[in-house]
Design an enzyme around this catalytic site. Structure first.
Site, PDB file in Angstrom:
ATOM      1  N   LYS A  52      -9.131  23.499 -19.181  1.00 28.03           N
ATOM      2  CA  LYS A  52      -8.704  22.915 -20.454  1.00 28.03           C
ATOM      3  C   LYS A  52      -9.854  22.896 -21.456  1.00 28.03           C
ATOM      4  O   LYS A  52      -9.655  23.178 -22.647  1.00 28.03           O
ATOM      5  CB  LYS A  52      -8.155  21.510 -20.208  1.00 28.03           C
ATOM      6  CG  LYS A  52      -6.844  21.516 -19.442  1.00 28.03           C
ATOM      7  CD  LYS A  52      -6.470  20.170 -18.852  1.00 28.03           C
ATOM      8  CE  LYS A  52      -5.209  20.265 -18.009  1.00 28.03           C
ATOM      9  NZ  LYS A  52      -4.866  19.019 -17.305  1.00 28.03           N
ATOM     10  N   GLN A  96      -7.043  13.097 -16.639  1.00 27.49           N
ATOM     11  CA  GLN A  96      -6.588  13.999 -15.584  1.00 27.49           C
ATOM     12  C   GLN A  96      -6.055  13.209 -14.392  1.00 27.49           C
ATOM     13  O   GLN A  96      -6.722  12.323 -13.863  1.00 27.49           O
ATOM     14  CB  GLN A  96      -7.743  14.902 -15.126  1.00 27.49           C
ATOM     15  CG  GLN A  96      -7.372  15.934 -14.087  1.00 27.49           C
ATOM     16  CD  GLN A  96      -6.378  16.953 -14.612  1.00 27.49           C
ATOM     17  OE1 GLN A  96      -6.522  17.455 -15.712  1.00 27.49           O
ATOM     18  NE2 GLN A  96      -5.362  17.264 -13.816  1.00 27.49           N
ATOM     19  N   ASP A 119      -0.309  14.557 -23.957  1.00 20.28           N
ATOM     20  CA  ASP A 119       0.521  14.888 -22.798  1.00 20.28           C
ATOM     21  C   ASP A 119       1.980  14.519 -23.043  1.00 20.28           C
ATOM     22  O   ASP A 119       2.885  15.054 -22.397  1.00 20.28           O
ATOM     23  CB  ASP A 119       0.029  14.133 -21.550  1.00 20.28           C
ATOM     24  CG  ASP A 119      -0.938  14.963 -20.705  1.00 20.28           C
ATOM     25  OD1 ASP A 119      -0.864  16.201 -20.779  1.00 20.28           O
ATOM     26  OD2 ASP A 119      -1.742  14.367 -19.980  1.00 20.28           O
TER      27      ASP A 119
END
Length: 297
Positions: A52, A96, A119
């Site tokens: 990422k 994460q 997200d």
């Protein structure tokens, strides 16, 4: 002739579009910023975060990475999120998963400012998605929509079966399919571990999205001719290879491709789209927070 969908190619096109929009924001004095937070020693999680961060570099997004010792109290993570919420240079925050057992996942998701929740998992953003007014679509389901659009698969009036009911993929995927919107207007069936006669459901589908996390649970005998198969699952299984393992999806690829008109491989299918859509959401977040409009496709 079955089309093997190249997720990398589709993701590259999206990332190029995102990079162009990031440049437009930069021209207006706004540098999109994504903060990743890792509270884990898991090798897979570290790899995902590094991927990422690399994607940030490639798309003109400022990547800011924070690591917290997994043995620290939950409040250390929460305090870090609070500081990132207040930082105007940070437009998106990604913690994460998974976090350590002593940290409540739901509290983590609720702690993130919903405007920075790239997200799309904060309850406010989930509610907006269900209501048909999404701020940020969750990355993997949105990526699936992009794959279907790139392959000219119109879901309107089609039967879509989603196998899996996770908050990350299954539920938001079903919600996107059912919306009165482009990439939606489908008749949706959600299947899961308690579904009786799964094969009877999948054989009726025009589109199958497999996201249950069970290796090769769906084979060609469970599919109708001409179906579009999107395999979200990815599991490491032991194999006689140099690495000692191989990655497989929720679909038995060899038998399924004999029935499917189009199918995603594992790896190289949905995975690249997940990261591409994270970059997409980060640039959108920077636009919303700065008031500088960009026309993301």
């Amino acid at each position: 002739m079955t089309t093997i969908i190249d997720g990398n190619e589709i993701a590259d096109r999206i990332r190029a579009d995102v990079a162009e929009r990031a440049r437009r924001l930069n021209d207006e004095g706004v540098t999109p910023g994504l903060a990743t937070v890792l509270m884990s020693d898991d090798g897979g999680s570290k790899t995902y975060v590094s991927m990422k961060q690399r994607a940030c570099e490639e798309t003109g997004i400022e990547g800011i990475h924070h690591e917290i010792d997994p043995g620290e109290p939950a409040e250390v993570l929460f305090d870090r999120i609070d500081r990132l919420n207040e930082d105007p240079a940070v437009h998106g925050i990604l913690v994460q998963m998974p976090v350590p057992d002593h940290v409540d996942t739901r509290t983590v998701l609720e702690r993130i400012d919903p405007m920075k929740d790239v997200d799309g998992f904060h309850p406010e953003n989930v509610g907006r998605l269900v209501a048909g007014n999404a701020r940020y679509k969750p990355c993997t389901p949105h990526g699936v929509q992009k794959i279907l659009a790139a392959c000219d698969v119109d879901t309107e009036g089609k039967d879509a079966v989603v196998v899996g009911r996770s908050d990350i993929v299954g539920k938001p995927m079903a919600n996107l399919f059912v919306q009165r919107d482009q990439g939606g207007n489908a008749t949706v069936t959600v299947c899961h571990s308690r579904t009786a006669d799964l094969a009877a459901k999948t054989r009726e589908a025009d589109v199958v999205v497999a996201a249950a996390g069970v290796p090769e649970m769906i084979d060609g005998e469970m599919l109708s001719d001409g179906v579009t198969v999107i395999d979200v699952g990815i599991t490491r299984v032991e194999a006689d290879t140099e690495k000692g393992y191989e990655l497989v999806g929720d679909v038995d690829f060899e038998s399924a491709k004999e029935k499917a008109s189009a199918i995603t491989p594992v790896p190289g299918g949905v995975g690249p789209l997940t990261i591409a859509m994270l970059m997409y959401n980060t640039v959108k977040a920077a636009s919303l927070q700065s008031g500088v409009p960009v026309d993301l496709p």
